[in-house]
Write a protein that holds these residues in place. Structure first.
Motif, PDB file in Angstrom:
ATOM      1  N   LYS C   8       0.828  -1.197   0.000  1.00  0.00           N
ATOM      2  CA  LYS C   8       0.000   0.000   0.000  1.00  0.00           C
ATOM      3  C   LYS C   8       0.866   1.251   0.000  1.00  0.00           C
ATOM      4  O   LYS C   8       0.482   2.278  -0.534  1.00  0.00           O
ATOM      5  CB  LYS C   8      -0.909   0.019   1.239  1.00  0.00           C
ATOM      6  N   GLU C   9       2.015   1.144   0.626  1.00  0.00           N
ATOM      7  CA  GLU C   9       2.869   2.304   0.761  1.00  0.00           C
ATOM      8  C   GLU C   9       4.053   2.152  -0.173  1.00  0.00           C
ATOM      9  O   GLU C   9       4.564   1.047  -0.348  1.00  0.00           O
ATOM     10  CB  GLU C   9       3.377   2.362   2.204  1.00  0.00           C
ATOM     11  N   GLN C  14       9.109   3.110   2.831  1.00  0.00           N
ATOM     12  CA  GLN C  14       9.294   2.087   3.850  1.00  0.00           C
ATOM     13  C   GLN C  14      10.767   1.910   4.163  1.00  0.00           C
ATOM     14  O   GLN C  14      11.158   1.710   5.322  1.00  0.00           O
ATOM     15  CB  GLN C  14       8.681   0.765   3.374  1.00  0.00           C
TER      16      GLN C  14
ATOM     17  N   LYS D   8      -1.778  13.688   0.945  1.00  0.00           N
ATOM     18  CA  LYS D   8      -0.964  12.478   0.986  1.00  0.00           C
ATOM     19  C   LYS D   8      -1.825  11.236   0.821  1.00  0.00           C
ATOM     20  O   LYS D   8      -1.399  10.244   0.261  1.00  0.00           O
ATOM     21  CB  LYS D   8      -0.217  12.401   2.328  1.00  0.00           C
ATOM     22  N   GLU D   9      -3.025  11.342   1.344  1.00  0.00           N
ATOM     23  CA  GLU D   9      -3.883  10.173   1.345  1.00  0.00           C
ATOM     24  C   GLU D   9      -5.030  10.385   0.379  1.00  0.00           C
ATOM     25  O   GLU D   9      -5.544  11.493   0.281  1.00  0.00           O
ATOM     26  CB  GLU D   9      -4.440   9.984   2.760  1.00  0.00           C
TER      27      GLU D   9
END
Lengths: 119, 119, 119, 119
Positions: C8-9, C14, D8-9
């Motif tokens: 998702k990221e 990460q 960001k989301e």
DNA sequence: GTGGTCTAGACCACT
DNA sequence: GTGGTCTAGACCACG
């Protein structure tokens, strides 16, 4: 009669299906008088328009007919009812078999599954 | 792969169903990479958004997963696939039996009908 | 070091997070030399471009610096590291409290929950 | 209700989160009718499709349900709501603790930090 | 007026 | 080139 409606399918279709089955089963018999649209609608907690739409469609199929100012009745054409019943059954059966065959199941496998399920 | 869409059911549902079956049948195998959304969309003559909607739903079920910027893949969870297969089969079988029973048919009669239909 | 990436990221974020934590924890110390981009990339099974992007961003933050032709190193500015650590902690803490307060929980309730969770 | 979106989301995720919180807090109660998709969309200055996407996802979670042609409602399953609330809280709490522990902080240190932050 | 579906087309981040 | 998101706008069935 109580009907649990699902929200995925149009209500009027669910009603049609239900009445059709009642006729096929013989719960409603040839010549029986149906409840009035309003009465039906309140019983099923449904908008009268919806109820009407369902009955209209049943009428175009021929399963019910209207006597002006008098009400709606189950058709007296028993042949039609029988034909409907057969159609309903072979329809369901054929699609059922088709769907399982589509998965690559052989007829023998389908039979086995049915034996397992029919208890 | 060619898909004939019917107009009664939403296209994206038909696509989901079709891919599901391909997975269940084993045409798509665990870990296989799927065609890209755009490619799929052109092949099925469908808008990419529609295609995406179908694939998204398959992802929430868990049958496929996405690798960021890389593509979409069939789940490696073979148990899930088997579970899906069984569910699909028993689901279809149970509703089939339920529908015929609802008509007042006995199990023996259902068997007879099936024998007649399975040729 | 093994990293389980979620899809998702963005991967590079990460990686940044992970290295940041290593620095804050003191696993990577002031002045330590980092593995080369290539080495890092193979270790993490990641595209070198991705690895590079992550390191570049860490460099703009100031946590690492590059010695031309020689490699990348952890900053010698220990104040910066400490500042980062504090920022990280108060950040996480504040958002945590904010999120629970948003639910209408009082501070006492939050304390209770924490006591329940911290064992 | 005014929502400030961050960049960001994805917007639809922020909407989901916001509605979820409203349900958890009890601002939206069991069985409440939601504003129509279009109305909601204008209020939040968002495209109806985006709004729809958010609501669809809330529906798959089970927090809201749709009555055909009638509107969308908060689930009557209060257990589900409570479960969601608990999940939300323990989720946030656990990740918070995990993140700080990951930094090498002892539980005592975490407690201290919280005391400092909770005023 | 309600939700559901679909298309067209655009932009973005990531690798 | 990949998926993800978003907008705009249209049409439909239902009640």
């Amino acid at each position: 009669m109580i009907l649990e409606f699902n929200n995925k399918e149009p209500i009027y279709l669910q009603i049609i299906e239900d009445i059709k089955i009642s006729i096929i089963k013989g719960e409603y018999k040839s010549g029986d008088k149906l409840p009035s649209v309003r009465e039906y609608a309140t019983k099923l907690k449904v908008n009268p328009n919806t109820m009407n739409k369902a009955l209209l469609e049943l009428e175009t199929i021929g399963l019910i007919y209207t006597e002006r100012t008098n009400g709606k009745y189950i058709t007296k054409d028993e042949k039609l009812i029988n034909k409907c019943k057969e159609q309903y059954i072979t329809n369901k059966t054929k699609t059922f078999i088709k769907e399982l065959k589509q998965l690559g199941l052989s007829l023998d496998e389908i039979k086995k599954i049915l034996k397992g399920e029919i208890k």
